[in-house]
Write an enzyme that holds these catalytic residues in place. Structure first.
Site, PDB file in Angstrom:
ATOM      1  N   SER A  73      16.267  -8.579  18.058  1.00 51.82           N
ATOM      2  CA  SER A  73      16.225  -7.166  18.441  1.00 51.82           C
ATOM      3  C   SER A  73      15.369  -6.902  19.682  1.00 51.82           C
ATOM      4  O   SER A  73      15.325  -5.781  20.178  1.00 51.82           O
ATOM      5  CB  SER A  73      15.741  -6.315  17.279  1.00 51.82           C
ATOM      6  N   LYS A  78      10.669   0.876  12.481  1.00 55.52           N
ATOM      7  CA  LYS A  78      10.478   0.816  13.938  1.00 55.52           C
ATOM      8  C   LYS A  78      10.233   2.219  14.499  1.00 55.52           C
ATOM      9  O   LYS A  78       9.352   2.420  15.343  1.00 55.52           O
ATOM     10  CB  LYS A  78      11.702   0.189  14.601  1.00 55.52           C
ATOM     11  N   GLY A  93       0.778  -1.238   0.000  1.00 51.80           N
ATOM     12  CA  GLY A  93       0.000   0.000   0.000  1.00 51.80           C
ATOM     13  C   GLY A  93       0.805   1.281   0.000  1.00 51.80           C
ATOM     14  O   GLY A  93       0.259   2.353   0.245  1.00 51.80           O
TER      15      GLY A  93
HETATM   16  P1  ADP Z   1       1.505  -1.387  -3.374  1.00 47.84           P
HETATM   17  O1  ADP Z   1       1.675  -1.777  -4.750  1.00 47.84           O
HETATM   18  O2  ADP Z   1       2.775  -0.815  -2.778  1.00 47.84           O
HETATM   19  O3  ADP Z   1       0.927  -2.409  -2.489  1.00 47.84           O
HETATM   20  P2  ADP Z   1      -0.438   0.429  -4.443  1.00 47.84           P
HETATM   21  O4  ADP Z   1       0.375   1.003  -5.528  1.00 47.84           O
HETATM   22  O5  ADP Z   1      -1.438  -0.583  -4.797  1.00 47.84           O
HETATM   23  O6  ADP Z   1       0.516  -0.174  -3.331  1.00 47.84           O
HETATM   24  O7  ADP Z   1      -1.120   1.604  -3.639  1.00 47.84           O
HETATM   25  C1  ADP Z   1      -2.379   1.506  -2.971  1.00 47.84           C
HETATM   26  C2  ADP Z   1      -3.121   2.777  -3.131  1.00 47.84           C
HETATM   27  O8  ADP Z   1      -2.466   3.831  -2.433  1.00 47.84           O
HETATM   28  C3  ADP Z   1      -3.217   3.231  -4.565  1.00 47.84           C
HETATM   29  O9  ADP Z   1      -4.485   3.711  -4.825  1.00 47.84           O
HETATM   30  C4  ADP Z   1      -2.205   4.340  -4.653  1.00 47.84           C
HETATM   31  O10 ADP Z   1      -2.563   5.291  -5.617  1.00 47.84           O
HETATM   32  C5  ADP Z   1      -2.243   4.952  -3.263  1.00 47.84           C
HETATM   33  N1  ADP Z   1      -0.969   5.565  -2.899  1.00 47.84           N
HETATM   34  C6  ADP Z   1       0.084   4.939  -2.316  1.00 47.84           C
HETATM   35  N2  ADP Z   1       1.105   5.821  -2.130  1.00 47.84           N
HETATM   36  C7  ADP Z   1       0.683   7.008  -2.594  1.00 47.84           C
HETATM   37  C8  ADP Z   1       1.268   8.324  -2.653  1.00 47.84           C
HETATM   38  N3  ADP Z   1       2.513   8.561  -2.229  1.00 47.84           N
HETATM   39  N4  ADP Z   1       0.534   9.305  -3.185  1.00 47.84           N
HETATM   40  C9  ADP Z   1      -0.710   9.075  -3.619  1.00 47.84           C
HETATM   41  N5  ADP Z   1      -1.343   7.897  -3.573  1.00 47.84           N
HETATM   42  C10 ADP Z   1      -0.659   6.860  -3.061  1.00 47.84           C
END
Ligand code: ADP
Length: 816
Positions: free
Chosen positions: A695, A738, A372
């Site tokens: 840790s 952490k 995410g």
């Molecule tokens: P991952 O692939 O790392 O699991 P995703 O790319 O699926 O994560 O991201 C999940 C959601 O969070 C998406 O809708 C993405 O657009 C949003 N998101 C994550 N980081 C950001 C950021 N820095 N700015 C805007 N939206 C973000």
């Protein structure tokens, strides 16, 4: 010319004593050989008169050929000297044009000596030419037999040769006559007939005839061979045509016309697609097989499935790269907040790609970080900024090589592997393919998917990638691969070697708030067709959502919760009983729609006291977390119990901590025999989650000391560090996660190993740690000093001091 031979033998040489002068008949384009009866059309006046003269006399004429056909009034030089003496057999027939048709029987050879013009026709003065070398000899017999054989072979090709004629020749007694008869009945050209006529030597004549007729036989044989070859060719094509027509008729009867036209369609499609030579060959072979099969058979299904797969892949289609650095920057910031360094590195990568179009050997980017945090959406943005198609392949749980490389067609329900499925989905040969969760692959008896992936990523090998299902080379060299991973350490080493890791860390509360405000909420509103006024959520509630309804490093859960709120808002707006047009989210609505907070955080701002409790910090795949360690000490026999799904390393840490305490028991004011008189129970709650790693060493130690000394620890201090037997604090990993966790849980102070000070500098550059106090510690003494309200070590010293002064006092008293 019926049965010329018999007449030849019947006629007799009554003319021998006649004067050697006879009317001349010059012949155009024909050589008359002795022993033949032939019809002659006499057209020229001079010749007609010659015939009339002969008829009025003994009916004999001298026949010889003209050297050139065109001459109308030939002189002696225009005539061949060798001719024949012939008798006119019947009365001539006058033709309508005045010409005469006569039937002449040539009798013997004669040589023209001179010509004289008498009564307006030519008279030929000639000498008779009897044959020579006619004496019966073995050689002549042999030659004759040879000629007979050759002639019989010749007659096999000549339908006009009657069996009667052959019989007569075979039984002939006059070889001279019979030789001429053969010459007459062989279809020899003009020149050769004249040569035969001029050859009075019988030996020589037979030899010449053997030569000429044998040549004819050879020609005729070859002709026949050619004819029969042509015939078989024609027959074969006719047969094929006939069979094809028959097959069509049968298939029509069976209702398979559609099947055939389908196959033709597939063939046309294959040609249009401009497949590789090898692939085209395979398709052609499969189409041929398909034609032979009943359309509803299972084999036909398999064949068709295979062809359709080949046709569905992109072989030549590709998109034009549009790498504009400005545009790439715009697209990356349009979709993502923060992530400065990562964006910088991506732009740098795109610039290098733009500069050198053949950057095939360039590194493969691997975006690593908790779920995410935007790895997938960054990869999507890269594809968008290059104008390429984007496809994601999920590698999580893949453990069979066939999932990457496909199953062989011998398996029922075989399919190509994930790579070719992605290519089909992309529809172009140069998409961006995201290899998601590359660290989650495993291996089993069915092979190692990582090694297949290695081939996919290797520019030397991926030009000729062979999927087991397709069984033909497929070029992957134009594909741009991007990988993602949660835990870098879990990436198979050979793959890791190929990757350029770009680490993304979890977000702080403020960052999450910002992302929600700037990206998640506007995007959600757009998707749900809501306006800003229709859905209002204030900052405080947003923070509460982040804190109490989500627990994650990224923002995926947060996005889900916000989407849920939007759906509920729409439901409310559509409710006929609800008069208001806009929804302002309140605390009550939040409870109603989302339920009670899932993660109620204890406020640690006011320092509280705990005995036997210490808070450690842990690193997990989904980001940092806190680890509460509880210890209770009961009277007993020195048993140590550890609960809460602790891994081996953690158990060893606990042992090390105990040993350390025993070695310092005196200083800590603990009874040195505590390990035999007390039972110790160490517990780390949230038992369902397996925990491991060294840790937590110092945290276990603090919890033990607190329980043994009954001195409270500070609840607003979290710590992380490995412990040695002598109380040194060793470095740990995952510092950033952490510290972020400590910040999320509102700790005031964090103790980290002194050796991690350099990492701390990097973390400070990357993330905002707010007011968190971070204290590097070298030894357990330093830790003890920070965690306890009342340092047990100091207390001991003071106690000792007290005891010393008390002792001094009593000794003074005694002295007194
Ligand atoms: P991952 O692939 O790392 O699991 P995703 O790319 O699926 O994560 O991201 C999940 C959601 O969070 C998406 O809708 C993405 O657009 C949003 N998101 C994550 N980081 C950001 C950021 N820095 N700015 C805007 N939206 C973000």
């Amino acid at each position: 010319m019926s049965d010329p031979l018999s007449s030849t033998y019947v006629s007799s040489r009554t003319v021998l004593d006649e004067p050697h002068i006879l009317p001349l008949l010059p012949l155009k384009n024909v050589v008359i050989l002795p022993k033949s009866i032939i019809p002659i059309i006499v057209g020229r006046d001079v010749s007609i008169r010659a015939v009339e003269a002969a008829l009025s006399g003994n009916r004999l004429v001298f026949l010889t050929a003209q050297k050139e056909e065109a001459i109308e009034n030939p002189s002696i030089n225009d005539l061949y000297t060798y001719g024949t003496v012939a008798t006119i057999l019947q009365d001539p027939v006058r033709m309508p044009n005045g010409a005469l048709k006569i039937l002449a029987e040539s009798m013997y050879r004669a040589k023209l000596e001179s010509l004289s013009l008498d009564n307006n026709y030519f008279n030929a003065v000639y000498t008779e030419l009897p044959s020579i070398n006619c004496t019966e000899s073995v050689e002549l017999q042999a030659l004759w037999r040879q000629l007979c054989k050759i002639y019989i072979a010749y007659t096999k090709f000549d339908e006009r040769a009657s069996t009667h004629l052959i019989e007569n020749i075979q039984t002939a007694t006059d070889i001279d006559n019979a030789t001429d008869t053969i010459a007459v009945h062989s279809n020899l050209p003009f020149d050769e007939r004249q040569i035969i006529l001029e050859t009075v030597d019988l030996h020589e004549r037979i030899l010449l005839l053997c030569k000429y007729i044998q040549r004819e036989v050879d020609i005729l044989q070859t002709e026949q061979r050619i004819r029969s070859h042509i015939q078989t060719q024609v027959e074969k094509s006719q047969r094929e045509y006939y069979l094809n027509e028959q097959m069509k008729a049968i298939q029509k009867e069976l209702g398979r016309e559609d099947h055939n036209s389908d196959i033709e369609d597939l063939r046309v499609q294959a040609i249009k697609l401009n497949l590789s030579q090898e692939a085209m060959k395979r398709v052609e072979k499969e189409l041929k097989r398909l034609e032979q099969m009943p359309p509803m058979s299972s084999e036909a299904g398999v064949s068709r499935h295979y062809i359709e797969w080949i046709l569905a892949l992109p072989w030549q289609t590709s998109t034009q790269d549009t790498i504009s650095i400005k545009q790439a920057e715009r697209i990356l910031s349009k979709n993502h907040a923060g992530l400065g360094k990562i964006k910088e590195r991506i732009i740098e990568f795109l610039a290098a790609k733009k500069f050198s179009k053949n950057l095939e050997r360039g590194p493969i980017i691997c975006l690593a970080g908790p779920p995410g945090v935007g790895k997938t959406s960054l990869a999507r943005a890269i594809a968008e900024s290059m104008g390429r198609e984007f496809v994601r392949i999920s590698l999580g749980g893949v453990r069979d090589e066939a999932e990457i490389r496909g199953h062989r067609r011998t398996y029922i329900g075989a399919l190509p592997g994930k790579i070719l499925q992605a290519m089909r989905k992309a529809g172009t040969k140069n998409p961006v393919i995201l290899l998601d969760e590359i660290d989650k692959m495993s291996r089993d008896v069915h092979g190692d998917p990582a090694s297949a992936l290695l081939e996919v990523l290797d520019p030397e090998q991926n030009k000729t990638f062979v999927d087991h299902f397709l069984d033909t080379d497929y070029d992957l060299s134009n594909v741009m691969f991007i990988a993602t991973a949660n835990v870098i350490e879990n990436i198979p080493y050979p793959l890791f070697d190929r990757l350029e890791i770009l680490s993304l860390s979890g977000y702080t509360e403020e960052e999450k708030k910002l992302i929600a405000q700037q990206f998640l909420i506007p995007r959600g509103l757009k998707e749900h067709s809501l306006t800003k006024t229709q859905f209002k959520l204030n900052d405080d509630l947003l923070i509460r959502i982040i804190d109490e309804y989500t627990k994650e490093a990224g923002v995926r859960q947060l996005e889900r919760v916000l989407t849920k709120l939007m759906r509920k808002t729409i439901q409310l707006l559509l409710d006929e009983n609800n008069p208001c047009k806009n929804v302002k989210i309140t605390e009550e609505l939040l409870f109603e729609w989302l339920g009670h907070p899932l993660f109620k955080k204890t406020s640690l701002t006011k320092a509280t006291k705990h005995i036997g409790l210490a808070t450690g910090l842990a690193w997990t795949e989904v980001g940092g977390d806190i680890l509460e360690i509880e210890t209770s000490v009961l009277p007993g026999k020195g048993n140590v119990t550890l609960t809460g799904q602790l891994g081996e390393v953690m158990q060893e840490s606990a042992q090390a901590a105990l040993s350390y305490i025993r070695s310092r028991a005196k200083e800590l004011g603990i009874k040195p025999t505590f390990h035999t008189s007390k039972d110790i129970h160490i517990h780390i709650p949230e038992g369902a989650t397996p925990k491991d790693g060294p840790s937590a060493g110092i945290t276990i130690c603090i919890s033990l000391i607190s329980a043994l000394t009954q001195k409270p620890t500070r609840a607003d201090v979290a710590m992380t560090g490995e412990i040695t037997l002598r109380g040194r604090v060793l470095c740990i990993g995952g510092l950033k996660e952490k510290l972020l966790a400590a910040r999320q849980y509102n700790f005031n102070m964090v103790l980290i190993p002194h050796e991690n000070e350099n990492d701390l500098k990097d973390v400070r550059k990357e993330v905002d740690l707010g007011n968190l106090i971070i204290i590097p510690v070298k030894t357990m003494d330093d830790v003890i000093q920070q965690v306890f309200f009342e340092n047990p070590l100091i207390a001991i010293k003071e106690e000792k001091k007290k005891m010393r002064t008390a002792k001094q006092k009593t000794s003074i008293k005694n002295l007194a």
